[in-house]
Design an enzyme around this catalytic site. Structure first.
Site, mmCIF file in Angstrom:
data_model
loop_
_atom_site.group_PDB
_atom_site.id
_atom_site.type_symbol
_atom_site.label_atom_id
_atom_site.label_comp_id
_atom_site.label_asym_id
_atom_site.label_seq_id
_atom_site.Cartn_x
_atom_site.Cartn_y
_atom_site.Cartn_z
ATOM 1 N N ASP A 28 15.132 26.975 53.684
ATOM 2 C CA ASP A 28 14.205 27.134 52.631
ATOM 3 C C ASP A 28 12.757 26.383 52.985
ATOM 4 O O ASP A 28 12.857 25.254 53.545
ATOM 5 C CB ASP A 28 14.512 26.042 51.600
ATOM 6 C CG ASP A 28 13.980 26.435 50.173
ATOM 7 O OD1 ASP A 28 12.570 25.955 50.030
ATOM 8 O OD2 ASP A 28 14.269 26.668 49.189
ATOM 9 N N ASN A 85 20.599 29.114 40.693
ATOM 10 C CA ASN A 85 19.599 29.140 39.500
ATOM 11 C C ASN A 85 19.632 30.586 38.844
ATOM 12 O O ASN A 85 19.487 31.739 39.495
ATOM 13 C CB ASN A 85 18.259 28.686 39.826
ATOM 14 C CG ASN A 85 18.201 27.166 40.310
ATOM 15 O OD1 ASN A 85 19.022 26.301 39.791
ATOM 16 N ND2 ASN A 85 17.605 27.141 41.244
ATOM 17 N N GLN A 92 14.811 29.498 38.595
ATOM 18 C CA GLN A 92 14.563 30.610 39.478
ATOM 19 C C GLN A 92 13.320 31.303 39.324
ATOM 20 O O GLN A 92 12.505 31.649 38.503
ATOM 21 C CB GLN A 92 15.553 31.824 38.995
ATOM 22 C CG GLN A 92 15.726 32.870 39.711
ATOM 23 C CD GLN A 92 16.647 33.803 39.541
ATOM 24 O OE1 GLN A 92 17.313 34.179 38.486
ATOM 25 N NE2 GLN A 92 16.794 34.946 40.194
ATOM 26 N N VAL A 94 12.403 33.321 42.351
ATOM 27 C CA VAL A 94 12.207 34.720 43.014
ATOM 28 C C VAL A 94 13.322 35.552 42.318
ATOM 29 O O VAL A 94 14.455 35.183 42.099
ATOM 30 C CB VAL A 94 12.481 34.625 44.563
ATOM 31 C CG1 VAL A 94 12.652 35.911 45.167
ATOM 32 C CG2 VAL A 94 11.519 33.641 45.200
ATOM 33 N N HIS A 98 20.058 34.458 44.704
ATOM 34 C CA HIS A 98 20.131 33.511 45.857
ATOM 35 C C HIS A 98 21.044 32.209 45.779
ATOM 36 O O HIS A 98 20.968 31.992 44.458
ATOM 37 C CB HIS A 98 18.819 33.134 46.246
ATOM 38 C CG HIS A 98 17.942 32.726 45.435
ATOM 39 N ND1 HIS A 98 17.291 33.358 44.561
ATOM 40 C CD2 HIS A 98 17.492 31.446 45.576
ATOM 41 C CE1 HIS A 98 16.493 32.516 43.902
ATOM 42 N NE2 HIS A 98 16.552 31.279 44.410
ATOM 43 N N HIS A 100 21.696 28.222 46.961
ATOM 44 C CA HIS A 100 21.078 27.065 47.610
ATOM 45 C C HIS A 100 22.194 26.499 48.119
ATOM 46 O O HIS A 100 23.109 26.043 47.384
ATOM 47 C CB HIS A 100 20.180 26.407 46.600
ATOM 48 C CG HIS A 100 19.014 26.830 45.916
ATOM 49 N ND1 HIS A 100 17.856 26.685 46.647
ATOM 50 C CD2 HIS A 100 18.857 27.801 44.836
ATOM 51 C CE1 HIS A 100 16.902 27.412 45.846
ATOM 52 N NE2 HIS A 100 17.681 27.824 44.815
#
Length: 112
Positions: A28, A85, A92, A94, A98, A100
């Site tokens: 990230d 998220n 969230q 984007v 995904h 994390h």
């Protein structure tokens, strides 16, 4: 096409730590822990709220790879957190599913 899809397609550089035919894991750019890796499917899925029954094998693959990446990063002994998220109220940013992978320090509870 969102930024994560562009990373998965190699159009935007990222510090890739793992990749295969189904997913890509990269560091990230705004880490929230000493180790903060994002794991994304190559296929665009806007969020966890938009998965379908046919995504079952991919979702299992993502969880297995999250554990492998955490082990590769040396997080297995002390622990790590995997977060998804879903939507703007959850943070969230984007619109691409995904995970994390966070670790490298003691993580507080409750999050957020």
């Amino acid at each position: 096409m969102n930024v994560f899809k562009k990373i998965a397609d190699g159009e935007i550089p990222a510090e890739i730590v793992y990749q295969d035919d189904h997913c890509v894991a990269f560091r990230d750019i705004n880490p929230q822990a000493p180790v903060h890796i994002l794991l994304i499917p190559r296929r665009e899925i806007p969020s966890l709220a938009r998965v379908e029954a046919s995504d079952h094998p991919l979702l299992g693959h993502l969880l297995l790879k999250a554990a492998e990446v955490a082990k590769q990063e040396g997080l297995s002994e002390t622990g790590y957190r995997v977060v998804i998220n879903c939507g703007p109220d959850a943070g969230q940013e984007v619109p691409h599913l995904h995970l994390h992978i966070l670790g490298g320090r003691r993580l507080g509870w409750p999050p957020g």
